[in-house]
Design an enzyme around this catalytic site. Structure first.
Site, short mmCIF file in Angstrom:
data_model
loop_
_atom_site.label_atom_id
_atom_site.label_comp_id
_atom_site.label_asym_id
_atom_site.label_seq_id
_atom_site.Cartn_x
_atom_site.Cartn_y
_atom_site.Cartn_z
N ASP A 1 -0.08 26.77 42.57
CA ASP A 1 -0.96 27.36 41.55
C ASP A 1 -2.01 28.30 42.15
OD1 ASP A 1 0.44 26.06 39.60
OD2 ASP A 1 -1.03 24.46 39.30
N ARG B 1 12.62 25.13 34.72
CA ARG B 1 11.77 23.95 34.93
C ARG B 1 12.46 22.73 34.32
NH1 ARG B 1 5.63 25.46 34.10
NH2 ARG B 1 5.40 23.44 35.08
N PRO B 2 13.32 22.11 35.10
CA PRO B 2 14.09 20.98 34.59
C PRO B 2 13.20 19.77 34.30
CG PRO B 2 14.44 21.26 36.95
CD PRO B 2 13.60 22.41 36.51
N ILE B 3 13.74 18.84 33.53
CA ILE B 3 12.97 17.61 33.25
C ILE B 3 13.80 16.37 33.57
CG2 ILE B 3 11.33 18.52 31.54
CD1 ILE B 3 13.31 17.27 29.46
N ASP B 4 14.81 16.56 34.44
CA ASP B 4 15.69 15.44 34.78
C ASP B 4 14.94 14.24 35.36
OD1 ASP B 4 15.43 17.58 36.83
OD2 ASP B 4 16.42 16.11 38.11
N ARG C 1 -4.71 30.66 28.68
CA ARG C 1 -4.15 29.31 28.63
C ARG C 1 -4.86 28.38 29.59
NH1 ARG C 1 1.69 28.91 30.06
NH2 ARG C 1 0.85 26.82 30.21
N CYS D 1 10.53 28.98 32.07
CA CYS D 1 9.40 29.86 31.79
C CYS D 1 9.33 30.91 32.87
CB CYS D 1 8.11 29.08 31.67
SG CYS D 1 7.63 28.29 33.18
N LYS E 1 -7.86 21.58 33.84
CA LYS E 1 -6.85 21.63 32.78
C LYS E 1 -5.75 20.59 33.03
CE LYS E 1 -3.48 24.90 33.18
NZ LYS E 1 -2.09 24.41 33.12
N ASN E 2 -5.23 20.58 34.26
CA ASN E 2 -4.07 19.73 34.52
C ASN E 2 -4.39 18.25 34.66
OD1 ASN E 2 -2.50 21.96 34.29
ND2 ASN E 2 -2.14 22.24 36.49
N ARG F 1 4.46 23.75 28.24
CA ARG F 1 5.42 22.83 28.82
C ARG F 1 4.82 21.44 29.04
NH1 ARG F 1 7.49 21.03 32.99
NH2 ARG F 1 9.76 20.87 33.11
N1 EPU Z 1 11.26 19.27 38.93
C1 EPU Z 1 12.56 18.90 38.76
N2 EPU Z 1 12.85 18.04 37.75
C2 EPU Z 1 11.89 17.53 36.92
C3 EPU Z 1 10.56 17.92 37.09
C4 EPU Z 1 10.26 18.81 38.13
O1 EPU Z 1 13.44 19.32 39.50
O2 EPU Z 1 12.23 16.74 36.03
C5 EPU Z 1 10.91 20.19 40.03
C6 EPU Z 1 10.26 21.47 39.56
O3 EPU Z 1 11.21 22.42 39.14
C7 EPU Z 1 9.49 21.90 40.80
C8 EPU Z 1 9.02 20.57 41.38
O4 EPU Z 1 9.90 19.58 40.81
O5 EPU Z 1 10.35 22.50 41.72
C9 EPU Z 1 7.60 20.20 41.10
O6 EPU Z 1 7.29 20.43 39.73
P1 EPU Z 1 6.36 19.45 38.92
O7 EPU Z 1 7.18 18.59 38.06
O8 EPU Z 1 5.42 18.77 39.88
O9 EPU Z 1 5.56 20.45 38.00
P2 EPU Z 1 4.90 20.02 36.61
O10 EPU Z 1 4.48 18.62 36.70
O11 EPU Z 1 5.79 20.44 35.52
C10 EPU Z 1 2.45 20.58 37.26
C11 EPU Z 1 1.38 21.51 36.81
C12 EPU Z 1 1.75 22.95 37.18
C13 EPU Z 1 1.92 23.00 38.69
C14 EPU Z 1 2.95 21.98 39.15
C15 EPU Z 1 3.12 21.91 40.66
C16 EPU Z 1 0.48 20.38 34.89
C17 EPU Z 1 0.26 20.37 33.43
N3 EPU Z 1 1.19 21.39 35.37
O12 EPU Z 1 3.63 20.97 36.59
O13 EPU Z 1 0.68 23.77 36.79
O14 EPU Z 1 2.31 24.29 39.09
O15 EPU Z 1 2.59 20.66 38.67
O16 EPU Z 1 1.92 21.55 41.25
O17 EPU Z 1 -0.01 19.52 35.59
C18 EPU Z 1 -0.36 25.77 36.08
O18 EPU Z 1 -1.40 25.12 35.89
O19 EPU Z 1 -0.34 27.02 36.06
C19 EPU Z 1 0.88 25.05 36.35
C20 EPU Z 1 2.07 25.64 36.21
#
Ligand code: EPU
Length: 420
Positions: A307, A121-124, A399, A116, A22-23, A92
């Site tokens: 995960d 889950r910030p996007i900074d 999902r 969530c 999926k990811n 997301r």
């Molecule tokens: N983070 C920030 N700022 C950002 C983005 C992330 O502080 O702008 C933090 C997050 O809060 C977290 C860490 O960085 O503490 C890592 O999060 P990451 O950004 O890597 O997560 P993601 O890319 O949003 C993907 C997977 C998730 C998986 C995480 C961690 C996808 C579509 N989703 O999310 O998958 O848990 O990486 O490996 O690739 C799932 O499949 O159930 C799932 C949640």
């Protein structure tokens, strides 16, 4: 809405084929926005998040056909750039369209994804990356509104306070493929899904080196073209079935996987008492033995993935000692613990650490899935529990797992989907 009824205490035995990841599929699908040409993908799992991404891409002007894991994407309109709240709130990972839209259309308006069930889950980091490439970004009325006359390559450090970010690395990497000059991402996420996306982008004509390491080099090109790609296997699904074999004292042959991608989880599950035999690079056999307590932290790849945390927790809830699991990625991702306690587990949460005192057995109960992986953990627990369990809100599980109940049934598990 549907729920699962699961009758526990059945040993799962047989063979299961792992679906496409999926990811990996989601960002690769989003990358189709980088071209107006045709994209053909194979091994795409049929699950809700993929359907949501199809909807989003259709909304953004793509025409999509999807059957038997083959996904064909063609463009019918090139003037659309808005990802609406109605779709982004469902998933997301919709944020993955930000980089491609900005790079090709010079404009992206993407609904701001909220938090969530696994925590804020910030996007900074995404925004920092896009700004570094030259985008102007405003956040207004719940939308990220990004504009760029042109994008220019830069050296960008993407590390956040919790380490690298998978989707931010992917977003910046996608945007940089069409930027002027050289982009170097430092502190890049090293997950196999990032590497798979880079492989796909390179097959479209991008020039990316180093994906799968913390340093990724992207030489911008003028345009990207038609490509065909096979998505890597889902390492989290493979880990989920290892946990199922372990807790049900079963024997599951897990094929169509990539053993290299699950080396660390295999080591952890082995320490937790699951015997894992590696047959070849794509096949393992997982056998349940005596469940043992473990101490582990979730960390970015190649270490133990967040995960698989709930699945491991379900497994060791019946070990003969005390396990300690620390969440280093999403410190609040423990909603499943209270549900496991309803089944008789003895789990205490202390900040980002779960202390799991093994109990003799779990007993079937009514429990609720709070998110995708939490739901998977509950299914694992219910398969081993004494008596019947009812798992509510399984739309979370839908999902991210393809044909989960079919696969479990084929292994001898008793699981039914019934209206809630
Ligand atoms: N983070 C920030 N700022 C950002 C983005 C992330 O502080 O702008 C933090 C997050 O809060 C977290 C860490 O960085 O503490 C890592 O999060 P990451 O950004 O890597 O997560 P993601 O890319 O949003 C993907 C997977 C998730 C998986 C995480 C961690 C996808 C579509 N989703 O999310 O998958 O848990 O990486 O490996 O690739 C799932 O499949 O159930 C799932 C949640």
């Amino acid at each position: 809405m549907y729920k699962y009824i699961i009758k526990g205490e059945k040993s799962l035995k047989g063979e299961v084929k792992i679906s496409g990841a999926k990811n990996a599929s989601l960002p690769i699908m989003a990358a189709s926005l980088l071209t107006n040409e045709k994209i053909v993908l194979h091994n795409v799992p049929d699950l809700m998040d993929i359907r949501t991404m199809i909807l989003l891409l259709e909304y953004l002007g793509k025409k999509i056909e999807f059957s038997n894991g083959r996904l064909v994407i063609e463009e019918i309109r090139d003037d659309l750039y808005e990802a609406p709240y109605d779709i982004v709130r469902k998933m997301r990972a919709s944020i993955a369209v930000l980089g491609p839209l900005l790079a090709r259309k010079r404009r992206a308006k993407v609904s701001f994804p909220g938090g969530c069930a696994i925590g804020p889950r910030p996007i900074d980091i995404h925004i920092r990356g896009m700004k570094a490439l030259g985008a102007e970004i405003e956040i207004e009325h719940g939308y990220i509104d990004a504009v760029a006359k042109e994008l220019t390559g830069k050296t960008i450090n993407l590390l956040g306070t919790n380490g690298p970010s998978v989707l931010a690395t992917e977003n910046v990497m996608m945007a940089a493929t069409l930027a002027n000059g050289l982009t170097i991402i430092e502190g890049a996420a090293c997950e196999p899904e990032v590497e798979d996306l880079a492989r796909f982008l390179n097959s479209m004509g991008a020039k990316i080196e180093g994906a799968g390491t913390p340093f990724i080099k992207i030489e911008g090109v003028k345009e990207l073209k038609s490509a065909e790609h096979r998505v890597i296997p889902d390492r989290i699904e493979a880990g989920t079935f290892i946990a199922m074999a372990g807790i049900t004292m079963g024997e599951i042959k897990i094929s169509d996987t990539n053993v290299k991608h699950i080396e660390y989880p295999i080591d952890v599950f082995s320490r937790a008492g699951v015997e894992v035999e590696i047959i070849n690079e794509s096949t393992i056999i997982a056998r349940g033995k005596k469940i043992k307590p473990i101490e582990v932290e979730t960390l970015p790849y190649p270490f133990f993935p967040t995960d698989l945390q709930s699945q491991l927790m379900a497994l060791v809830s019946t070990s003969d000692g005390i396990s300690i699991i620390t969440e280093k990625i999403f410190p609040d991702r423990f909603l499943h613990a209270a549900e496991l306690n309803r089944m008789g587990a003895d789990i205490k949460i202390d900040g980002a650490t779960a202390i799991i005192k093994g109990v003799e057995y779990l007993s079937g109960a009514s429990i609720m899935a709070s998110d995708l992986r939490a739901g998977a953990g509950l299914v694992i627990a219910a398969l081993a529990a004494r008596g019947e369990s009812e798992i509510l809100r399984i739309y979370h599980i839908d999902r991210g797992y393809e044909k989960l109940e079919e696969k479990i049934k084929s292994l001898g598990g008793e699981i039914e989907r019934v209206p809630q």
